[in-house]
Design a protein around this motif. Sequence first.
Motif, PDB file in Angstrom:
ATOM      1  N   CYS A 174       0.835  -1.196   0.000  1.00 26.83           N
ATOM      2  CA  CYS A 174       0.000   0.000   0.000  1.00 26.83           C
ATOM      3  C   CYS A 174       0.874   1.253   0.000  1.00 26.83           C
ATOM      4  O   CYS A 174       1.894   1.292   0.704  1.00 26.83           O
ATOM      5  CB  CYS A 174      -0.904   0.030   1.232  1.00 26.83           C
ATOM      6  N   PRO A 175       0.512   2.278  -0.756  1.00 30.81           N
ATOM      7  CA  PRO A 175       1.250   3.545  -0.685  1.00 30.81           C
ATOM      8  C   PRO A 175       1.137   4.163   0.705  1.00 30.81           C
ATOM      9  O   PRO A 175       0.159   3.953   1.419  1.00 30.81           O
ATOM     10  CB  PRO A 175       0.554   4.419  -1.734  1.00 30.81           C
ATOM     11  N   SER A 176       2.120   4.941   1.073  1.00 32.27           N
ATOM     12  CA  SER A 176       2.087   5.676   2.342  1.00 32.27           C
ATOM     13  C   SER A 176       1.462   7.041   2.072  1.00 32.27           C
ATOM     14  O   SER A 176       2.144   7.996   1.693  1.00 32.27           O
ATOM     15  CB  SER A 176       3.504   5.830   2.916  1.00 32.27           C
ATOM     16  N   ARG A 198      -0.942  -4.521   1.071  1.00 30.23           N
ATOM     17  CA  ARG A 198      -0.397  -4.729   2.420  1.00 30.23           C
ATOM     18  C   ARG A 198       0.360  -3.481   2.865  1.00 30.23           C
ATOM     19  O   ARG A 198       1.142  -2.922   2.094  1.00 30.23           O
ATOM     20  CB  ARG A 198       0.568  -5.916   2.427  1.00 30.23           C
ATOM     21  N   PRO A 199       0.158  -3.034   4.099  1.00 29.22           N
ATOM     22  CA  PRO A 199       0.951  -1.904   4.593  1.00 29.22           C
ATOM     23  C   PRO A 199       2.415  -2.302   4.733  1.00 29.22           C
ATOM     24  O   PRO A 199       2.737  -3.463   5.017  1.00 29.22           O
ATOM     25  CB  PRO A 199       0.323  -1.598   5.957  1.00 29.22           C
ATOM     26  N   ARG A 200       3.267  -1.350   4.518  1.00 30.21           N
ATOM     27  CA  ARG A 200       4.693  -1.617   4.645  1.00 30.21           C
ATOM     28  C   ARG A 200       5.058  -1.818   6.114  1.00 30.21           C
ATOM     29  O   ARG A 200       4.637  -1.054   6.989  1.00 30.21           O
ATOM     30  CB  ARG A 200       5.505  -0.457   4.080  1.00 30.21           C
ATOM     31  N   ASP A 227       6.847   7.915   6.264  1.00 26.06           N
ATOM     32  CA  ASP A 227       6.871   8.585   4.962  1.00 26.06           C
ATOM     33  C   ASP A 227       5.659   9.479   4.735  1.00 26.06           C
ATOM     34  O   ASP A 227       5.741  10.481   4.011  1.00 26.06           O
ATOM     35  CB  ASP A 227       6.930   7.552   3.833  1.00 26.06           C
ATOM     36  N   ALA A 228       4.530   9.119   5.305  1.00 24.29           N
ATOM     37  CA  ALA A 228       3.292   9.833   5.006  1.00 24.29           C
ATOM     38  C   ALA A 228       3.116  11.103   5.838  1.00 24.29           C
ATOM     39  O   ALA A 228       2.135  11.818   5.633  1.00 24.29           O
ATOM     40  CB  ALA A 228       2.103   8.909   5.240  1.00 24.29           C
TER      41      ALA A 228
END
Length: 426
Positions: A174-176, A198-200, A227-228
Amino acid sequence: MDQYCDGKSKKPPPPGKRRCRCSTTMLTMVLFAFTNSISALLSSGAGAFLLRRYKAESVRIWDWDDSAALLKDLNATQSALAASHAQLADLHVHLGTANSLLETLLAGMATRDGDGPAEQRDMWWDRELSWELKIAVGYHRNVTGDVFPAVGHACGRFQDDLERYMNYTPGGECPSDETLAHQLMLKGCDPLPRRRCRPRSPVAYVQPAPLPKSLWAIPPDTTVVWDAYRCKNYSCLLHGGGEFDLRGREKGRWMRDDGALAYSIDGVLAVRPNGTVRIGLDIGGVSGTFAVRMRERGVTVVTTSMNSGGPSGSLIASRGLMPVHVSLAHRLPFFDDTLDVVHWTPELGGRSVADVTLEFALFDIYRVLRPGGLFWLDHFVFSGEQLNATFAAMIDRVGFRRLRWNTGKKMVSALLERPMTYDRED
């Protein structure tokens, strides 16, 4: 003498051949009518009907014994043609219905994109909605802009943002983009549709501290993917002060009652018999400190968080508490008549909310509280006119009973209860 089928020969037909009593002109006319009928059927789209009914090998003009057989077959053809015309008429009806639905869909798309009249922009339905449903699915103006309640269609109003949010590889990472998710949820695009990624996982993840040490421990930076967020570690959040300052400001919150806007937890719990406040909800608790204080007193509190100023959910969970990702546009995920206490502190210092949005939220809080349950409004910010003319009347209209009510400059704190019984006004 009888004329044979070639129109000239006087010879009898070969063995096995039958005589034809019809003239060449009649046969030509019959063939002309027959082929024109077939052409008409094919051009009308009903040819398939006849092709299913009549197989090629069954159409043998030369096998007709007499005009009665010909007439019988022509009658059958006419019946088939009439049936085809009825079928065609039915198809025209269905086509008209489909065109009507398409026009409705195109009109809905136009009004959704802002091309239609303002009063029609919320009409996504086949007919005029009843007044309560129309209000519930309509947009409400908030400090963040137009807000659409979460009834499944609000995401369609923000297609560009939603497409960016859904731009990921299914089955991958999943993108942050917590900021984007936060913006969509505030607009009423909730629940978010992202499902298949999936979350990192954080690098060098560290197990949380054990209870009760974890209640006031600052978790390692490696427990969160940063990162987000604007801040890249917990130290950055702590230096910003506010509700992330676990070593300073948070240590003294809700510990004393100043007789005005600041209430103490012990003073609130004292209005109920000891041990009868057991489970509750904290709305807008960025750090989870209210839930920590209640846990120290044997009360289990779930905390809502929007991750607006940082990884609030991760911080709350690291303290051994339960965060839930819920916005004001979302119906509270609790059964009716279940909670003993609801505490509401406006996130990030307090903001005014739209009248309709606030009324929906207050009724929902009333719903999840049990009879006799407590509702603690903590430092709500209003304009003076809004507080006196709107909010106070709204509290009474929802049905809460005031146990305590304190106002300051553009601010109110209150301790309310859901009555044990509700007397209807006839």
